[in-house]
Design an enzyme around this catalytic site. Sequence first.
Site, short mmCIF file in Angstrom:
data_model
loop_
_atom_site.label_atom_id
_atom_site.label_comp_id
_atom_site.label_asym_id
_atom_site.label_seq_id
_atom_site.Cartn_x
_atom_site.Cartn_y
_atom_site.Cartn_z
N GLY A 182 0.82 -1.21 0.00
CA GLY A 182 0.00 0.00 0.00
C GLY A 182 0.85 1.26 0.00
O GLY A 182 0.55 2.24 -0.68
N ARG A 200 7.35 1.78 1.23
CA ARG A 200 7.62 0.35 1.40
C ARG A 200 8.05 -0.27 0.07
O ARG A 200 8.86 -1.19 0.03
CB ARG A 200 6.39 -0.39 1.91
CG ARG A 200 6.03 -0.05 3.30
CD ARG A 200 6.90 -0.80 4.26
NE ARG A 200 6.59 -0.41 5.61
CZ ARG A 200 7.08 -0.97 6.70
NH1 ARG A 200 7.94 -1.94 6.59
NH2 ARG A 200 6.76 -0.55 7.88
N ARG A 260 2.44 10.99 -8.76
CA ARG A 260 1.77 11.17 -7.46
C ARG A 260 2.57 10.59 -6.30
O ARG A 260 2.00 10.30 -5.23
CB ARG A 260 0.36 10.56 -7.45
CG ARG A 260 -0.60 11.31 -8.35
CD ARG A 260 -1.94 10.64 -8.41
NE ARG A 260 -2.81 11.42 -9.29
CZ ARG A 260 -3.92 12.03 -8.89
NH1 ARG A 260 -4.30 11.97 -7.64
NH2 ARG A 260 -4.65 12.70 -9.74
N ARG A 308 -0.50 -8.61 -3.45
CA ARG A 308 -0.54 -7.54 -2.45
C ARG A 308 0.30 -7.96 -1.26
O ARG A 308 0.18 -9.09 -0.76
CB ARG A 308 -1.98 -7.28 -2.02
CG ARG A 308 -2.09 -6.53 -0.70
CD ARG A 308 -3.42 -5.89 -0.46
NE ARG A 308 -3.64 -5.59 0.94
CZ ARG A 308 -3.01 -4.67 1.64
NH1 ARG A 308 -2.06 -3.92 1.06
NH2 ARG A 308 -3.24 -4.48 2.92
N ILE A 309 1.17 -7.06 -0.79
CA ILE A 309 1.90 -7.28 0.46
C ILE A 309 1.55 -6.10 1.36
O ILE A 309 1.69 -4.94 0.96
CB ILE A 309 3.43 -7.39 0.22
CG1 ILE A 309 3.95 -6.30 -0.73
CG2 ILE A 309 3.80 -8.77 -0.31
CD1 ILE A 309 5.47 -6.33 -0.92
N SER A 346 -0.38 -4.86 5.52
CA SER A 346 -0.68 -5.17 6.91
C SER A 346 -2.19 -5.38 7.07
O SER A 346 -2.98 -5.00 6.21
CB SER A 346 -0.20 -4.04 7.82
OG SER A 346 -0.85 -2.85 7.47
N ASP A 366 -1.75 -5.16 13.92
CA ASP A 366 -2.47 -4.76 15.13
C ASP A 366 -3.59 -5.77 15.35
O ASP A 366 -3.87 -6.59 14.45
CB ASP A 366 -3.03 -3.33 14.99
CG ASP A 366 -3.83 -3.14 13.72
OD1 ASP A 366 -3.26 -2.70 12.72
OD2 ASP A 366 -5.03 -3.47 13.72
N ARG A 422 8.49 -3.87 12.66
CA ARG A 422 7.71 -3.75 11.43
C ARG A 422 8.53 -4.14 10.20
O ARG A 422 8.05 -4.79 9.30
CB ARG A 422 7.17 -2.33 11.26
CG ARG A 422 5.98 -2.12 12.14
CD ARG A 422 5.39 -0.74 12.06
NE ARG A 422 4.35 -0.64 13.05
CZ ARG A 422 3.05 -0.71 12.79
NH1 ARG A 422 2.63 -0.83 11.57
NH2 ARG A 422 2.17 -0.65 13.76
N1 HPA Z 1 -8.48 -2.05 9.72
C1 HPA Z 1 -8.33 -1.88 8.42
N2 HPA Z 1 -7.18 -2.02 7.81
C2 HPA Z 1 -6.09 -2.34 8.53
C3 HPA Z 1 -6.18 -2.51 9.90
C4 HPA Z 1 -7.43 -2.37 10.52
O1 HPA Z 1 -7.58 -2.52 11.74
N3 HPA Z 1 -4.93 -2.79 10.35
C5 HPA Z 1 -4.12 -2.80 9.29
N4 HPA Z 1 -4.83 -2.52 8.17
#
Ligand code: HPA
Length: 234
Positions: free
Chosen positions: A20, A24, A43, A87-88, A90, A204, A217
Amino acid sequence: MTIHIGAEKDDIADVVLMPGDPYRARWAAETFLTGAKLVHEVRGMFGFTGEWNGHRVTIQGSGMGMPSMSIYANELIRDFDVSTLIRIGSCGGMQEHVKVRDVILAQTATTVSTPSSTIFRELNFAPSADFGLLHKAYHAAEKIDVDVHVGGIYSSDTFYDERPDLNKEMQRHGILGVEMEAAELYTLAARYGRRALGVMTVSDHLLTGEALPSDQRESSFADMVEIALSAAFA
Ligand code: HPA
């Protein structure tokens, strides 16, 4: 060249990794690729192309959310004719047994809607990963001793959620984590007959409130890049 990807056709490889965050993308290109070259920066959404173990690969930022992912994935598929998009990124953990720092391979991606929803009308399309990529990614994760989970994720349109009931339903139905891009990527890959996969680190946790410390991270992001590259070229 397209509106959002200012590269020549030959500058983009057949296999594209999509974090995203464009920073990164730069970090992954500098860390994992040899001869990495910035092929465009429209952009600030950098695209880099280089080689991994002799294979050409592009790492292109997708931005956050499905509308942004849709723009980059559409142009990569329709104008640059890429075959493989991974896609890589979180995600937030949604089950007790899924821990922060674990990796989720998204077999399916449930949504309320995607940018493609209007064409489905009353249909609830089931966006799903390419099985070959998923299979190879799973073995790659096992090889580097990462705690890996395979299953459904939730691609949400909101990070700051005002509908906790939706997360509860997802949890009740075994969904492993929440992120914001995979469902549209899988839908476009299905439409155009391409291979797609989402490899996500749990950054998270929605149940525990725990978050990955910033010093961890980078290493967990490195695990994802390695899994994605191994899956693409194994
Ligand atoms: N919500 C949506 N997208 C995310 C979250 C989340 O809690 N954590 C990492 N990407």
